[in-house]
Design an enzyme around this catalytic site. Structure first.
Site, PDB file in Angstrom:
ATOM      1  NE  ARG A 102      -4.316  -2.318   1.742  1.00  0.00           N
ATOM      2  CZ  ARG A 102      -3.735  -3.276   2.457  1.00  0.00           C
ATOM      3  NH1 ARG A 102      -2.902  -3.411   3.544  1.00  0.00           N
ATOM      4  NH2 ARG A 102      -4.502  -4.545   2.504  1.00  0.00           N
ATOM      5  CE  LYS A 161      -1.424  13.543 -14.047  1.00  0.00           C
ATOM      6  NZ  LYS A 161      -2.297  13.487 -16.053  1.00  0.00           N
ATOM      7  CD  GLU A 219       5.361  15.447 -22.337  1.00  0.00           C
ATOM      8  OE1 GLU A 219       4.767  16.915 -22.226  1.00  0.00           O
ATOM      9  OE2 GLU A 219       5.250  14.676 -22.024  1.00  0.00           O
ATOM     10  CE  LYS A 242       4.370  17.256 -13.666  1.00  0.00           C
ATOM     11  NZ  LYS A 242       4.235  16.161 -14.584  1.00  0.00           N
ATOM     12  CD  GLU A 248      -4.688  15.173 -15.590  1.00  0.00           C
ATOM     13  OE1 GLU A 248      -3.782  14.910 -15.139  1.00  0.00           O
ATOM     14  OE2 GLU A 248      -5.969  14.687 -15.981  1.00  0.00           O
ATOM     15  NE  ARG A 298      -0.392  16.103 -12.596  1.00  0.00           N
ATOM     16  CZ  ARG A 298       0.025  15.568 -11.870  1.00  0.00           C
ATOM     17  NH1 ARG A 298       0.141  15.880 -10.463  1.00  0.00           N
ATOM     18  NH2 ARG A 298       1.373  15.018 -12.802  1.00  0.00           N
ATOM     19  CG  ASN A 324      -1.960  15.532 -20.101  1.00  0.00           C
ATOM     20  OD1 ASN A 324      -1.320  15.240 -19.919  1.00  0.00           O
ATOM     21  ND2 ASN A 324      -3.513  15.276 -18.764  1.00  0.00           N
ATOM     22  CG  HIS A 341      -0.202  14.618 -23.899  1.00  0.00           C
ATOM     23  ND1 HIS A 341       0.430  15.833 -23.845  1.00  0.00           N
ATOM     24  CD2 HIS A 341       0.619  14.103 -22.582  1.00  0.00           C
ATOM     25  CE1 HIS A 341       2.064  15.774 -22.965  1.00  0.00           C
ATOM     26  NE2 HIS A 341       2.014  14.805 -22.345  1.00  0.00           N
ATOM     27  CG  HIS A 359      -2.080   9.343 -24.425  1.00  0.00           C
ATOM     28  ND1 HIS A 359      -2.477  10.091 -22.971  1.00  0.00           N
ATOM     29  CD2 HIS A 359      -0.952   9.999 -23.801  1.00  0.00           C
ATOM     30  CE1 HIS A 359      -1.913  10.061 -22.308  1.00  0.00           C
ATOM     31  NE2 HIS A 359      -0.427  10.465 -23.141  1.00  0.00           N
ATOM     32  CG  HIS A 379       4.533  10.508 -24.307  1.00  0.00           C
ATOM     33  ND1 HIS A 379       3.199  10.078 -24.479  1.00  0.00           N
ATOM     34  CD2 HIS A 379       5.271  11.820 -23.802  1.00  0.00           C
ATOM     35  CE1 HIS A 379       3.163  10.902 -23.509  1.00  0.00           C
ATOM     36  NE2 HIS A 379       3.899  11.970 -23.317  1.00  0.00           N
TER      37      HIS A 379
HETATM   38  P1  NAD Z   1      11.956   6.130 -22.605  1.00  0.00           P
HETATM   39  O1  NAD Z   1      11.664   5.248 -20.631  1.00  0.00           O
HETATM   40  O2  NAD Z   1      11.354   5.312 -23.083  1.00  0.00           O
HETATM   41  O3  NAD Z   1      13.388   6.362 -22.205  1.00  0.00           O
HETATM   42  C1  NAD Z   1      13.889   6.922 -23.889  1.00  0.00           C
HETATM   43  C2  NAD Z   1      14.684   6.223 -23.991  1.00  0.00           C
HETATM   44  O4  NAD Z   1      16.377   6.066 -24.216  1.00  0.00           O
HETATM   45  C3  NAD Z   1      15.191   4.694 -23.492  1.00  0.00           C
HETATM   46  O5  NAD Z   1      15.206   3.493 -24.718  1.00  0.00           O
HETATM   47  C4  NAD Z   1      15.994   4.410 -22.987  1.00  0.00           C
HETATM   48  O6  NAD Z   1      16.483   3.562 -22.056  1.00  0.00           O
HETATM   49  C5  NAD Z   1      16.921   5.320 -23.136  1.00  0.00           C
HETATM   50  N1  NAD Z   1      17.361   6.458 -22.157  1.00  0.00           N
HETATM   51  C6  NAD Z   1      17.235   7.505 -21.219  1.00  0.00           C
HETATM   52  N2  NAD Z   1      18.104   7.391 -20.631  1.00  0.00           N
HETATM   53  C7  NAD Z   1      19.427   7.201 -21.289  1.00  0.00           C
HETATM   54  C8  NAD Z   1      20.517   7.768 -21.012  1.00  0.00           C
HETATM   55  N3  NAD Z   1      20.844   8.485 -20.259  1.00  0.00           N
HETATM   56  N4  NAD Z   1      21.419   7.613 -22.257  1.00  0.00           N
HETATM   57  C9  NAD Z   1      21.205   6.247 -22.845  1.00  0.00           C
HETATM   58  N5  NAD Z   1      19.589   5.983 -23.074  1.00  0.00           N
HETATM   59  C10 NAD Z   1      18.614   6.320 -22.375  1.00  0.00           C
HETATM   60  O7  NAD Z   1      11.134   7.033 -22.295  1.00  0.00           O
HETATM   61  P2  NAD Z   1      10.669   8.222 -21.979  1.00  0.00           P
HETATM   62  O8  NAD Z   1      10.660   8.995 -23.394  1.00  0.00           O
HETATM   63  O9  NAD Z   1      11.625   8.816 -21.187  1.00  0.00           O
HETATM   64  O10 NAD Z   1       9.539   8.648 -21.165  1.00  0.00           O
HETATM   65  C11 NAD Z   1       8.040   8.499 -21.945  1.00  0.00           C
HETATM   66  C12 NAD Z   1       6.763   7.935 -21.280  1.00  0.00           C
HETATM   67  O11 NAD Z   1       6.737   8.872 -19.704  1.00  0.00           O
HETATM   68  C13 NAD Z   1       5.672   7.457 -21.851  1.00  0.00           C
HETATM   69  O12 NAD Z   1       5.223   6.306 -20.794  1.00  0.00           O
HETATM   70  C14 NAD Z   1       4.706   8.424 -21.496  1.00  0.00           C
HETATM   71  O13 NAD Z   1       3.659   8.115 -21.182  1.00  0.00           O
HETATM   72  C15 NAD Z   1       5.415   8.701 -19.495  1.00  0.00           C
HETATM   73  N6  NAD Z   1       5.273   9.988 -19.345  1.00  0.00           N
HETATM   74  C16 NAD Z   1       4.643   9.791 -17.869  1.00  0.00           C
HETATM   75  C17 NAD Z   1       4.572  11.352 -17.396  1.00  0.00           C
HETATM   76  C18 NAD Z   1       4.219  11.490 -16.036  1.00  0.00           C
HETATM   77  O14 NAD Z   1       3.551  12.635 -15.434  1.00  0.00           O
HETATM   78  N7  NAD Z   1       3.920  10.665 -15.742  1.00  0.00           N
HETATM   79  C19 NAD Z   1       3.816  12.558 -17.965  1.00  0.00           C
HETATM   80  C20 NAD Z   1       4.794  12.439 -19.873  1.00  0.00           C
HETATM   81  C21 NAD Z   1       4.968  11.513 -19.380  1.00  0.00           C
HETATM   82  N1  GLY Z   2       2.318  15.007 -18.086  1.00  0.00           N
HETATM   83  C1  GLY Z   2       0.646  15.089 -17.293  1.00  0.00           C
HETATM   84  C2  GLY Z   2       1.202  15.476 -16.156  1.00  0.00           C
HETATM   85  O1  GLY Z   2       2.125  15.068 -15.238  1.00  0.00           O
HETATM   86  O2  GLY Z   2       0.059  15.652 -15.027  1.00  0.00           O
END
Ligand code: NAD
Ligand code: GLY
Length: 354
Positions: free
Chosen positions: A120, A142, A184, A224, A234, A238, A242, A245, A249, A261
């Protein structure tokens, strides 16, 4: 060094500092004394950075377990999540123990969700290593995994106890992933920061320009923080985060995640900006400048996905309620608002060409 405080249900700091990875224990120590700790990472990030933090933690008395899974968005799923929490249970991690998410948004979202739900909820730290994670996903709490029906459909709000961003790690990012993060970043410009758009027009972000990158990361995290501190869960505001998005998405999902993304968000923003131009909310010059900003940062602005498919996939969006959906609509250069529309009007915002 920048220390940005996030004022949420659990308050914490985001540290942005070159070589911060080498100083993890000095930031973590006051928050969490030595104890069993699991580091979660992917198979591209782990070989580069895992040992740096593992060694430090072990030297300071933490017992370290590591969980490394294959990289990529398709791994952000329920099966992977279950495997991770089973591993945590096998290692008998307790409520007082710690999880560290080391990687991009995929690692952060999935490991964060494991931390949110295991026993939890246990404390976790975000160490973002992608540009996208640094400016967005590591901050704000998130967490989620994807379901077959759509992106991020199974998740929780769970703030980390610390975000440690070492911009040096961005030097090893593949160029395409750097561009992905720029999607982003440009988004924030449209959320009340026209000066960011101006800055990026004059000085496009380059992977080698560390001082500029650090400045931009700090600006985005502050943007942010301002939103999350007012609307952590949200309820309304918030949702602005998006921008781009809703269709983004859909594009990600329909491409089976071959479109990344930030790239999908870029296309989503381009569609919405063209719609804003058609509705006389922005000028032709502003539309051209925005699209150019995206392309200069190696981001796509076109999709050949059918409008009907984009709209259908968008109905799984969390901003869809009953037969309405809340969209993030550009209202002027550097500004968006929230607008709730009937589902059948969504197609008006898919403007592929003007
Ligand atoms: P990711 O985590 O897949 O990273 C992208 C690629 O880069 C991967 O292959 C990873 O192995 C590589 N990588 C990462 N850091 C590296 C480094 N320093 N050196 C070499 N390679 C590296 O993708 P992302 O673009 O970081 O994140 C996308 C995800 O984030 C999506 O799932 C999206 O939905 C999510 N997201 C979440 C939020 C939130 O608020 N939680 C906000 C925006 C996006
Ligand atoms: N990237 C969307 C959020 O954090 O709310």
């Amino acid at each position: 060094m920048e220390r940005i405080h996030i004022d949420a249900s659990t308050s914490y700091d985001v540290i942005i500092e070159e070589q911060a990875l080498h100083h993890l224990v000095s930031y973590l120590g006051p928050l969490k004394s030595p104890r069993p700790t699991i580091i979660v990472s992917d198979d591209q990030v782990a070989p580069l950075y895992l040992d740096i933090i593992k060694q430090q933690l072990e030297e300071s008395g933490y017992t370290v377990y590591t969980y490394v899974f294959p990289h990529g968005e398709t791994e952000k799923n329920a099966h992977r999540l279950l495997d991770l929490v089973e591993f945590m249970a096998q290692k008998a991690l307790t409520r007082k123990d710690l999880l560290i998410a080391l990687g991009g948004g995929v690692v952060g979202d999935m490991a964060g969700f494991a931390a949110a739900t295991y026993l939890r909820g246990i404390d976790y730290v975000q160490i973002p290593t992608s540009l996208l994670a640094a400016v967005d996903s590591s901050v704000g709490g998130k967490t989620a995994v994807n379901l077959s029906a759509g992106k991020n459909l199974w998740g929780a709000f769970k703030q980390p106890i610390l975000v440690l961003c070492d911009p040096m790690t961005l030097q090893t990012l593949p160029a395409e992933e750097f561009a992905n993060g720029c999607g982003e970043i440009i988004k924030y410009g449209m959320l009340g920061y026209p000066e960011l758009l101006q800055d990026l027009q004059t000085h496009p972000l380059r992977q080698s320009d560390l001082p500029h990158i650090e400045e931009v990361i700090a600006l985005c995290v502050k943007a942010k923080a301002a939103i999350v501190s007012q609307d952590e869960r949200e309820r309304s505001l918030r949702a602005l985060l998006n921008f781009g998005h809703t269709f983004g998405h859909s594009i990600e999902q329909l491409s089976h995640f071959t479109v990344k993304h930030g790239m999908a968000v870029s296309i989503g923003m381009a569609l919405m900006m063209r719609a804003a131009y058609q509705a006389n909310r922005i000028s032709e010059q502003e539309l051209t400048a925005f699209l150019q900003l995206l392309t200069t940062h190696h981001l796509p602005i076109h999709t050949d996905v059918a409008t009907a498919d984009l709209c259908q996939a968008a109905l799984h969006d969390k901003k869809s309620q009953g037969d309405t959906i809340t969209i993030i609509r550009p209202i002027s250069w550097g500004h968006c608002d929230l607008l709730t529309i009937p589902h059948q009007d969504l197609a008006h915002y898919v403007v592929k060409e003007v």
